[in-house]
Design a protein around this motif. Structure first.
Motif, mmCIF file in Angstrom:
data_model
loop_
_atom_site.group_PDB
_atom_site.id
_atom_site.type_symbol
_atom_site.label_atom_id
_atom_site.label_comp_id
_atom_site.label_asym_id
_atom_site.label_seq_id
_atom_site.Cartn_x
_atom_site.Cartn_y
_atom_site.Cartn_z
ATOM 1 N N ILE A 1 -12.872 9.107 10.708
ATOM 2 C CA ILE A 1 -12.528 9.738 9.426
ATOM 3 C C ILE A 1 -11.071 10.193 9.433
ATOM 4 O O ILE A 1 -10.344 9.968 8.455
ATOM 5 N N ASP A 2 -10.635 10.818 10.519
ATOM 6 C CA ASP A 2 -9.240 11.258 10.617
ATOM 7 C C ASP A 2 -8.280 10.081 10.479
ATOM 8 O O ASP A 2 -7.271 10.170 9.763
ATOM 9 N N ASP A 3 -8.592 8.970 11.149
ATOM 10 C CA ASP A 3 -7.745 7.775 11.065
ATOM 11 C C ASP A 3 -7.721 7.223 9.643
ATOM 12 O O ASP A 3 -6.662 6.839 9.127
ATOM 13 N N ARG A 4 -8.882 7.187 9.013
ATOM 14 C CA ARG A 4 -8.961 6.658 7.650
ATOM 15 C C ARG A 4 -8.217 7.547 6.667
ATOM 16 O O ARG A 4 -7.547 7.051 5.747
ATOM 17 N N ILE A 5 -8.325 8.851 6.833
ATOM 18 C CA ILE A 5 -7.622 9.779 5.945
ATOM 19 C C ILE A 5 -6.112 9.621 6.106
ATOM 20 O O ILE A 5 -5.369 9.607 5.122
ATOM 21 N N GLU A 6 -5.670 9.491 7.337
ATOM 22 C CA GLU A 6 -4.239 9.299 7.588
ATOM 23 C C GLU A 6 -3.740 8.013 6.928
ATOM 24 O O GLU A 6 -2.694 8.008 6.267
ATOM 25 N N ALA A 7 -4.491 6.928 7.066
ATOM 26 C CA ALA A 7 -4.103 5.652 6.453
ATOM 27 C C ALA A 7 -4.149 5.755 4.924
ATOM 28 O O ALA A 7 -3.266 5.237 4.230
ATOM 29 N N ALA B 1 -1.040 5.213 2.337
ATOM 30 C CA ALA B 1 -1.138 4.222 1.267
ATOM 31 C C ALA B 1 -0.983 4.875 -0.101
ATOM 32 O O ALA B 1 -0.376 4.293 -1.011
ATOM 33 N N PHE B 2 -1.496 6.081 -0.241
ATOM 34 C CA PHE B 2 -1.380 6.822 -1.500
ATOM 35 C C PHE B 2 0.087 7.120 -1.813
ATOM 36 O O PHE B 2 0.547 6.926 -2.946
ATOM 37 N N LEU B 3 0.827 7.579 -0.802
ATOM 38 C CA LEU B 3 2.256 7.864 -1.003
ATOM 39 C C LEU B 3 3.034 6.606 -1.366
ATOM 40 O O LEU B 3 3.889 6.626 -2.265
ATOM 41 N N ILE B 4 2.741 5.523 -0.691
ATOM 42 C CA ILE B 4 3.420 4.255 -0.977
ATOM 43 C C ILE B 4 3.100 3.799 -2.400
ATOM 44 O O ILE B 4 3.998 3.367 -3.144
ATOM 45 N N LEU B 5 1.837 3.901 -2.781
ATOM 46 C CA LEU B 5 1.454 3.511 -4.142
ATOM 47 C C LEU B 5 2.163 4.378 -5.177
ATOM 48 O O LEU B 5 2.659 3.867 -6.192
ATOM 49 N N ASN B 6 2.227 5.671 -4.936
ATOM 50 C CA ASN B 6 2.940 6.547 -5.870
ATOM 51 C C ASN B 6 4.405 6.159 -5.988
ATOM 52 O O ASN B 6 4.959 6.106 -7.101
ATOM 53 N N ASN B 7 5.041 5.903 -4.847
ATOM 54 C CA ASN B 7 6.453 5.485 -4.871
ATOM 55 C C ASN B 7 6.618 4.161 -5.604
ATOM 56 O O ASN B 7 7.566 3.998 -6.392
ATOM 57 N N ASP C 1 3.179 -7.465 -11.910
ATOM 58 C CA ASP C 1 3.442 -6.275 -11.101
ATOM 59 C C ASP C 1 2.514 -5.120 -11.474
ATOM 60 O O ASP C 1 2.037 -4.384 -10.609
ATOM 61 N N ARG C 2 2.262 -4.980 -12.763
ATOM 62 C CA ARG C 2 1.355 -3.924 -13.232
ATOM 63 C C ARG C 2 -0.053 -4.152 -12.682
ATOM 64 O O ARG C 2 -0.695 -3.224 -12.190
ATOM 65 N N GLN C 3 -0.523 -5.385 -12.756
ATOM 66 C CA GLN C 3 -1.868 -5.698 -12.256
ATOM 67 C C GLN C 3 -1.962 -5.483 -10.744
ATOM 68 O O GLN C 3 -2.987 -5.010 -10.244
ATOM 69 N N ALA C 4 -0.902 -5.789 -10.036
ATOM 70 C CA ALA C 4 -0.893 -5.567 -8.583
ATOM 71 C C ALA C 4 -1.045 -4.076 -8.271
ATOM 72 O O ALA C 4 -1.781 -3.698 -7.345
ATOM 73 N N LEU C 5 -0.355 -3.237 -9.047
ATOM 74 C CA LEU C 5 -0.488 -1.782 -8.854
ATOM 75 C C LEU C 5 -1.901 -1.296 -9.195
ATOM 76 O O LEU C 5 -2.469 -0.465 -8.479
ATOM 77 N N ILE C 6 -2.462 -1.821 -10.268
ATOM 78 C CA ILE C 6 -3.819 -1.434 -10.662
ATOM 79 C C ILE C 6 -4.832 -1.844 -9.589
ATOM 80 O O ILE C 6 -5.734 -1.072 -9.238
ATOM 81 N N THR C 7 -4.667 -3.027 -9.042
ATOM 82 C CA THR C 7 -5.557 -3.504 -7.972
ATOM 83 C C THR C 7 -5.448 -2.604 -6.753
ATOM 84 O O THR C 7 -6.468 -2.210 -6.160
ATOM 85 N N ARG C 8 -4.236 -2.261 -6.373
ATOM 86 C CA ARG C 8 -4.039 -1.354 -5.227
ATOM 87 C C ARG C 8 -4.659 0.012 -5.505
ATOM 88 O O ARG C 8 -5.285 0.610 -4.624
ATOM 89 N N GLN C 9 -4.490 0.503 -6.733
ATOM 90 C CA GLN C 9 -5.071 1.788 -7.106
ATOM 91 C C GLN C 9 -6.599 1.740 -7.014
ATOM 92 O O GLN C 9 -7.225 2.662 -6.495
ATOM 93 N N ASN C 10 -7.192 0.661 -7.505
ATOM 94 C CA ASN C 10 -8.653 0.516 -7.442
ATOM 95 C C ASN C 10 -9.143 0.422 -5.996
ATOM 96 O O ASN C 10 -10.172 1.010 -5.647
ATOM 97 N N ASN C 11 -8.407 -0.307 -5.169
ATOM 98 C CA ASN C 11 -8.770 -0.411 -3.747
ATOM 99 C C ASN C 11 -8.667 0.944 -3.061
ATOM 100 O O ASN C 11 -9.510 1.302 -2.230
ATOM 101 N N LEU C 12 -7.638 1.686 -3.412
ATOM 102 C CA LEU C 12 -7.451 3.015 -2.832
ATOM 103 C C LEU C 12 -8.554 3.970 -3.289
ATOM 104 O O LEU C 12 -9.060 4.766 -2.496
ATOM 105 N N ARG C 13 -8.941 3.873 -4.542
ATOM 106 C CA ARG C 13 -10.036 4.700 -5.052
ATOM 107 C C ARG C 13 -11.344 4.363 -4.321
ATOM 108 O O ARG C 13 -12.120 5.257 -3.980
#
Length: 134
Positions: free
Chosen positions: A35-41, A45-51, A74-86
């Protein structure tokens, strides 16, 4: 013979509870590390997506995109990453809930072990007190 039987009955239950608690503790520790490793990753990924989202929005407002297709891609790529992160966030929460259930089970096993130990002590004390009274 009755003392030996008494000991075997309590000792086997005690060892069973103790083994179960040890197995739970090992699983909980493994899950905690995972869990700690997953939270760190996830946080990285969340910070990178925000940037990347800030960069995308900046480019969109500055006329960077020369075509609607490039913008949409590019927009769809961000949405896909956001969905994967969620989805990863939800999976991490599910694992945390599972770990919490195991922690509750572990705590219960420890309590039962303590109760069994107390029971052994109170039984041996009452036996000693009965013998003294005789």
């Amino acid at each position: 013979d009755s003392i030996a039987t008494y000991y075997k009955n309590y000792n086997s239950k005690f060892e069973e509870l103790q083994k179960h608690a040890e197995e739970l503790a090992a699983k909980i520790n493994t899950m905690r590390s995972n869990i700690d490793d997953r939270i760190e990753a996830y946080n990285a990924a969340f910070l990178i997506l925000n940037n990347d989202t800030v960069l995308f929005n900046s480019r969109a407002s500055n006329g960077y995109y020369s075509s609607r297709d490039a913008f949409s891609r590019d927009r769809q790529a961000l949405i896909t990453r956001q969905n994967n992160l969620r989805a990863e966030y939800d999976d991490i929460n599910a694992e945390i809930n599972e770990a919490n259930e195991l922690i509750a089970e572990y705590n219960n096993a420890v309590i039962k072990t303590g109760e069994l130990f107390d029971s052994i002590n109170s039984n041996s004390m009452s036996t000693k007190e009965d013998k003294i009274a005789e």
